[in-house]
Each structure stands twice: as C-alpha cells, then as structure tokens.
Scaffold this motif. Structure first.
Motif, short mmCIF file in Angstrom:
data_model
loop_
_atom_site.label_atom_id
_atom_site.label_comp_id
_atom_site.label_asym_id
_atom_site.label_seq_id
_atom_site.Cartn_x
_atom_site.Cartn_y
_atom_site.Cartn_z
N THR A 1 0.83 -1.20 0.00
CA THR A 1 0.00 0.00 0.00
C THR A 1 0.86 1.25 0.00
O THR A 1 1.82 1.36 0.77
CB THR A 1 -0.91 0.03 1.24
OG1 THR A 1 -1.68 -1.17 1.30
CG2 THR A 1 -1.87 1.22 1.18
N PHE A 2 0.53 2.20 -0.87
CA PHE A 2 1.17 3.52 -0.91
C PHE A 2 0.10 4.58 -0.63
O PHE A 2 -0.91 4.65 -1.32
CB PHE A 2 1.78 3.80 -2.29
CG PHE A 2 2.88 2.86 -2.67
CD1 PHE A 2 4.20 3.12 -2.32
CD2 PHE A 2 2.60 1.70 -3.38
CE1 PHE A 2 5.22 2.25 -2.68
CE2 PHE A 2 3.61 0.82 -3.75
CZ PHE A 2 4.93 1.11 -3.39
N ASN A 3 0.33 5.40 0.39
CA ASN A 3 -0.57 6.51 0.72
C ASN A 3 0.13 7.83 0.44
O ASN A 3 1.27 8.04 0.90
CB ASN A 3 -0.99 6.46 2.19
CG ASN A 3 -1.96 5.34 2.48
OD1 ASN A 3 -2.86 5.06 1.69
ND2 ASN A 3 -1.80 4.68 3.61
N LEU A 4 -0.54 8.72 -0.28
CA LEU A 4 -0.01 10.07 -0.50
C LEU A 4 -0.50 10.94 0.65
O LEU A 4 -1.69 11.22 0.77
CB LEU A 4 -0.48 10.62 -1.84
CG LEU A 4 -0.05 12.06 -2.17
CD1 LEU A 4 1.46 12.22 -2.08
CD2 LEU A 4 -0.55 12.47 -3.55
N VAL A 5 0.44 11.37 1.51
CA VAL A 5 0.10 12.13 2.71
C VAL A 5 0.38 13.61 2.47
O VAL A 5 1.49 13.99 2.10
CB VAL A 5 0.90 11.62 3.92
CG1 VAL A 5 0.53 12.39 5.17
CG2 VAL A 5 0.65 10.13 4.13
N GLU A 6 -0.64 14.44 2.66
CA GLU A 6 -0.55 15.88 2.45
C GLU A 6 0.12 16.57 3.64
O GLU A 6 0.28 15.97 4.71
CB GLU A 6 -1.95 16.46 2.22
CG GLU A 6 -2.67 15.88 1.01
CD GLU A 6 -2.04 16.30 -0.31
OE1 GLU A 6 -1.39 17.37 -0.36
OE2 GLU A 6 -2.20 15.54 -1.30
N PRO A 7 0.51 17.87 3.49
CA PRO A 7 1.13 18.60 4.61
C PRO A 7 0.29 18.61 5.88
O PRO A 7 0.85 18.67 6.98
CB PRO A 7 1.31 20.00 4.04
CG PRO A 7 1.49 19.79 2.57
CD PRO A 7 0.56 18.65 2.24
#
Length: 221
Positions: free
Chosen positions: A133-139
């Motif tokens: 799993t790859f999660n794109l985490v925002e600021p």
C-alpha cells in the motif's frame, strides 16, 4: 525517538524547531547557531525563519508505504540512492534524502518525498499472499490518494517491479511469478487480482478423476 510528553514536560522551557533528522541534530549548523545565541543571552536577535522557528515547519507531501509479508522492497531514486535491506550484511540502507525505511520480521514500511521518481523492486522470500500500500500524505497529514495491491499470490522465487512518480495517476506492478526475468502479469493498483493468477496458486486435485470435487480430494490436498 522521544515521546512527545517527555520532550515537552520541562517547566518554563522554550521550543525551537530546525529542519533535519533527529539523529543528525548534534551536527545541525542551524541548531549550533541557535544554542550559541541562547548561551550568549542574545534574546532579541531575530532568527532566520528558514533555519529556526518557534513553530513546527510545514511538512512536505510524502509517499507513506507499508508491505504485508512475504516480500522485501528495494527503492531507488533517480540519483541511484537506495532504500532497502542489504541482505549480504543484514544492514538497512537508507540513502534517499528525506526518507525513512523500517524493517520488521514479517513486513516493511517507510516514507519518501513525493516530488521524485522511484523505481521499486519487489522480491518474495516465501510462498504466500502480499499486500502493498502507498498513501499520498498531504502537509496537513491527510491522505489524498491510496494505491494498493491487495492479497496478491506469490511464490518464493517471484519478483516484481513498479515506478512511482509525482504525475502517477495509477501504478502498474509487473509481476514475474516464476523468477525467470519475464513478467507474467501486469497488475493495476486498486483492482482485483486476476482469476488466472489466483488459479496458478490454487490446489484442486481430482483424485477420483471424475471432474468433481469430493472429501477425498480435500484429504489429498
């Protein structure tokens, strides 16, 4: 790692923030300058906001990832920096700037900056099913995108590869089941595992040779 409560429980303390890894703070030049100013009593001397702040720096976008056994990952950026486990000596390689790599007995996890391209190799270490799993985490620490390969059957010689980049809408995993260097399946993230791949790893002996499944077939398995 220091628990937040332990790092903020001193009475009358003042907090300052600099950019850098925790283990590298003793050698951080911005930290050196600030400590010297404090020791010299220069309370009114303004700090460079790009180096030292009294509030935390805003986080950058990151890819946060995790794998569930039985696979190992090797991640390479465009400058040939590598994150992964060096099997020859058993040490973790963590060369990609601003990244982290964590290895546990049955899985791995980590993070790396969003604004780069990564070539990722997958290698199985036993038979089973894996989830990656790859999660794109925002600021603000919210997750804006998730790319997942779930419950993928794999053999102990199987390998795979994929490319992750900032302009990626989706990710394709090239999976080499037999480990012969020839991809057998192209898996798209967030989709079901192909039935053909599932059947490659399913055992359905027909001990009576009557094209039907009986309890004796289950015993044979």
């Amino acid at each position: 790692t220091v628990p937040q409560k332990s790092s903020s429980s001193l009475v009358g303390d003042r907090e300052y923030f600099v950019k850098g890894k925790h283990a590298e703070l003793p050698g951080n030049e911005a930290a050196h300058k600030k400590i010297l100013k404090i020791l010299q009593g220069e309370k009114n001397d303004p700090d460079d906001p790009n180096e030292v702040k009294t509030t935390p720096f805003e986080l950058d976008k990151t890819w946060n990832w995790t794998s569930c056994c039985p696979i190992n990952l090797e991640i390479t950026d465009l400058e040939d920096n590598i994150n992964g486990v060096d099997k020859e000596v058993g040490d973790i390689r963590q060369e990609i700037s601003g990244s982290g790599f964590f290895s546990f007995p049955n899985n791995e996890s980590g993070f790396m900056p969003f604004d780069d391209e990564y070539h990722i190799k997958v290698k199985a270490f036993k038979n089973g099913e894996f989830t990656l799993t790859f999660n794109l985490v925002e600021p603000d620490e919210s997750v804006s995108k998730t790319l997942e390969f779930s419950n993928v059957p794999i053999g102990n010689v199987s390998t795979g590869s994929l490319v992750l980049s900032p302009d990626t809408d989706n990710v394709i995993l090239s999976l080499d089941i037999e480990g012969d260097g020839i991809p057998d399946f192209e898996l798209v993230a967030n989709t079901q595992v192909p039935e053909e791949l599932k059947h490659r790893f399913s055992e359905r002996p027909d001990s009576k040779k009557d094209t039907d499944i009986h309890i004796s077939d289950c015993v044979a398995i």
